[in-house]
Design an enzyme around this catalytic site. Structure first.
Site, short mmCIF file in Angstrom:
data_model
loop_
_atom_site.label_atom_id
_atom_site.label_comp_id
_atom_site.label_asym_id
_atom_site.label_seq_id
_atom_site.Cartn_x
_atom_site.Cartn_y
_atom_site.Cartn_z
NE ARG A 261 0.99 -5.45 4.31
CZ ARG A 261 1.35 -4.56 5.22
NH1 ARG A 261 0.43 -3.97 5.97
NH2 ARG A 261 2.61 -4.26 5.41
NE ARG A 276 -7.66 -2.05 6.89
CZ ARG A 276 -6.68 -2.26 7.78
NH1 ARG A 276 -5.81 -3.23 7.56
NH2 ARG A 276 -6.58 -1.52 8.86
CD GLU A 348 -0.35 1.59 11.18
OE1 GLU A 348 0.59 1.00 10.62
OE2 GLU A 348 -1.32 1.00 11.69
CB SER A 351 4.04 0.49 11.86
OG SER A 351 4.13 -0.22 13.07
NE ARG A 391 -2.95 2.72 5.54
CZ ARG A 391 -3.39 2.10 6.61
NH1 ARG A 391 -3.17 2.63 7.81
NH2 ARG A 391 -4.05 0.97 6.53
#
Length: 427
Positions: A261, A276, A348, A351, A391
Site C-alpha cells: 500500500r 503502518r 485496529e 477489519s 500488527r
C-alpha cells in the site's frame, strides 16, 4: 456498483442511504444520465431495425425488377449507415458517463449500522480479555524491538520510509504467526488455503472496488499490473465473471500473502514503528455466499478472526463501525482492536466487512439457486483479516515483554518456534 434500475424505482431511498454516509443526493443526476443513455440506445436500435428492414426491401424490389424503388431505398440505407456511427458513439459516451458516476459511489450502509461522522462514533459491542498488569513501565514496540531483530534502519536504507528488515528470531516469530493463522483458519474454520498472484490486472482491482477511486493508494508496475493492497483482491476476483452453481456455495478462501500500500492518504499517521508499512503480510479471509447467508457469514468470519487473538491471549475489543468510518465497498464492518500496553490504547488489527452484492455487480459474478433453471442472482462477498501479521507481531511484543527487554513467546506459537521460548537480544 449500484443497480440503476433500483435507483430509478426508489430514488428517495437511495439518496437517504447516501445521506447517512454524509453524501449529497445524486439519484436525479443518475436517472437523467440513464434516460439520455436509454434514449440514445433506442435511437441506435431503431436505426438498426430500419436498416435491416430496408435491406430486405431492396432485395424484394430488385426481385420485382423495380430498380427505381431499390435505388431510393439504397440511398436511405446509405444515409442510415453514415449516421449510425455518430449515434452509437453518443450512446457509448452516455453509457460511459453513467458508469463513471456509478463506480465512485460507495456501498449503501446496512440498516443496523449506526450513523456517525467518523471513528469517534463507532460502537463498541464486545470486549475480551484483561490487559496485563505490569510491575514496570511497558515499552512501545518501536523502542523494544530493535534490540531483538526489528531493524528499521536497514529497511529504510534499502527501500525508504515504512520498510523494515526483520532478523533472526524476530523474523522467525513473524513467520510463525502467519503459519499459525493459516493453520487455524484452514483446520478449524474451514477456509481453503490459496496461494494467489500478488500482481493483478485492472479488472481484478476494479471488481473489488479498488479502482478507479483508490488508484493512488496502490502501487502499479511498469507493465500496468497492480501490486495487491490485500489478497482480498486476488481471492475475490478468482470468481470474476463466473456463474456459480448453488452447490459450490459457500466458498471460503484464505491466503497468507505480501500486501503493498502506498498509504497516499495516510501522511503522518503511524510513521514510527511497524504498524503502518508499505509492504506487509496478512492472512486474508474471503467468503463468497448466497445472498440470504451473508449476515450469518459475516458473524462467522468475525469469530474466525477473534479466535486468533484469543488463542494468543491478546485482549481486544470489537467495534461496529458507523456510517462515516466504513470503507468504500462495505455495507457493514466490524473492526477488532487489540490492546497495546506500550501505547496504552486499543489499535485496529482486523477489519471484517460484508459488501453484499456490491463487488459481485462490478465483477458480474452470479449463482443459480438450487432448483432454478433460468433465474440467477448476484453472490454476496465478504472479506476480513485473520489477521494482519505485522500488527499481531507488534501486539505480541508489547503484551509479552519482560522487564529485562526479552519477549516471551506465546504458548500457541512455541511449536512453530523450534523450542524458542523467548526473544532475546543478541550478545
Amino acid at each position: 456498483m449500484h443497480d440503476i434500475r433500483s435507483i430509478r424505482e426508489n430514488p428517495e431511498a437511495f439518496d437517504a442511504a447516501l445521506a447517512r454516509r454524509g453524501l449529497e443526493p445524486v439519484a436525479q443526476k443518475l436517472i437523467s444520465l440513464d434516460e439520455e443513455r436509454r434514449a440514445l440506445t433506442t435511437q441506435v436500435q431503431v436505426a438498426q431495425s430500419r436498416r435491416n428492414e430496408a435491406s430486405k426491401l431492396i432485395g424484394a424490389a430488385m426481385a420485382k425488377g423495380d430498380k427505381d424503388t431499390a435505388e431510393t431505398i439504397k440511398v436511405e440505407v446509405a444515409a442510415i449507415k453514415e449516421e449510425m456511427p455518430a449515434i452509437e458513439a453518443r450512446a457509448d459516451e452516455a453509457a460511459a458517463k453513467l458508469k463513471a458516476e456509478l463506480e465512485i459511489i460507495p456501498n449503501l450502509p446496512s440498516e443496523d449500522v449506526p450513523d456517525g461522522a467518523g471513528e469517534d462514533e463507532n460502537v463498541e459491542v464486545a470486549r475480551w480479555g484483561t490487559p496485563r498488569s505490569f510491575d514496570f513501565t511497558p515499552k512501545e514496540h518501536a523502542d523494544l524491538a530493535p534490540a531483538l531483530g526489528m531493524d528499521f534502519e536497514t529497511g529504510a536504507r534499502l527501500s525508504g520510509a515504512r520498510f523494515t528488515f526483520l532478523r533472526g528470531d524476530m523474523a522467525r516469530l513473524h513467520r510463525a504467526l502467519g503459519q499459525f493463522m493459516l493453520d487455524v483458519q484452514t483446520h478449524e474454520h474451514g477456509y481453503e488455503e490459496c496461494n494467489p498472484p500478488v500482481l493483478v490486472r485492472d479488472e481484478a482491482m476494479y471488481g473489488t472496488d479498488k479502482l478507479p477511486k483508490f488508484a493512488e493508494d496502490s502501487f502499479r508496475t511498469t507493465d500496468d499490473r497492480w501490486l495487491i493492497p490485500t489478497s482480498e483482491v486476488s481471492l475475490t476476483a478468482s470468481v470474476m465473471g463466473e456463474l456459480l452453481d448453488d452447490s459450490a456455495l459457500p466458498m471460503r478462501l484464505t491466503a497468507l500473502t505480501l500486501c503493498f500500500r502506498s498509504e497516499a492518504g495516510a501522511a503522518g499517521r503511524d510513521t514510527r514503528g511497524f504498524i503502518r508499512q508499505h509492504q506487509f503480510e496478512k492472512c486474508e479471509l474471503v467468503s463468497i455466499v448466497r445472498s440470504e447467508d451473508s449476515e450469518a457469514e459475516h458473524d462467522r468470519m468475525v469469530r474466525a478472526a477473534e479466535a486468533i487473538l484469543e488463542r494468543l491471549d491478546l485482549p481486544y475489543r470489537k467495534l461496529l463501525l458507523c456510517t462515516g468510518d466504513m470503507g468504500f465497498g462495505a455495507r457493514k464492518t466490524y473492526d477488532l482492536e487489540v490492546w497495546l500496553p506500550g501505547q496504552g490504547a486499543y489499535r485496529e488489527i482486523s477489519s471484517c466487512s460484508n459488501t453484499g452484492d456490491f463487488q459481485a455487480r462490478r465483477m458480474n459474478t452470479r449463482y443459480r439457486p438450487a432448483g432454478e433453471q433460468k433465474t440467477t442472482q448476484f453472490v454476496h462477498t465478504l472479506n476480513g483479516s485473520g489477521l494482519a501479521v505485522g500488527r499481531t507481531l507488534v501486539a505480541v511484543l508489547e503484551n509479552y515483554q519482560n522487564e529485562d527487554g526479552t519477549v516471551t513467546v506465546p504458548s500457541a506459537l512455541q511449536p512453530y518456534m523450534g523450542g524458542i521460548e523467548r526473544l532475546m537480544a543478541e550478545t
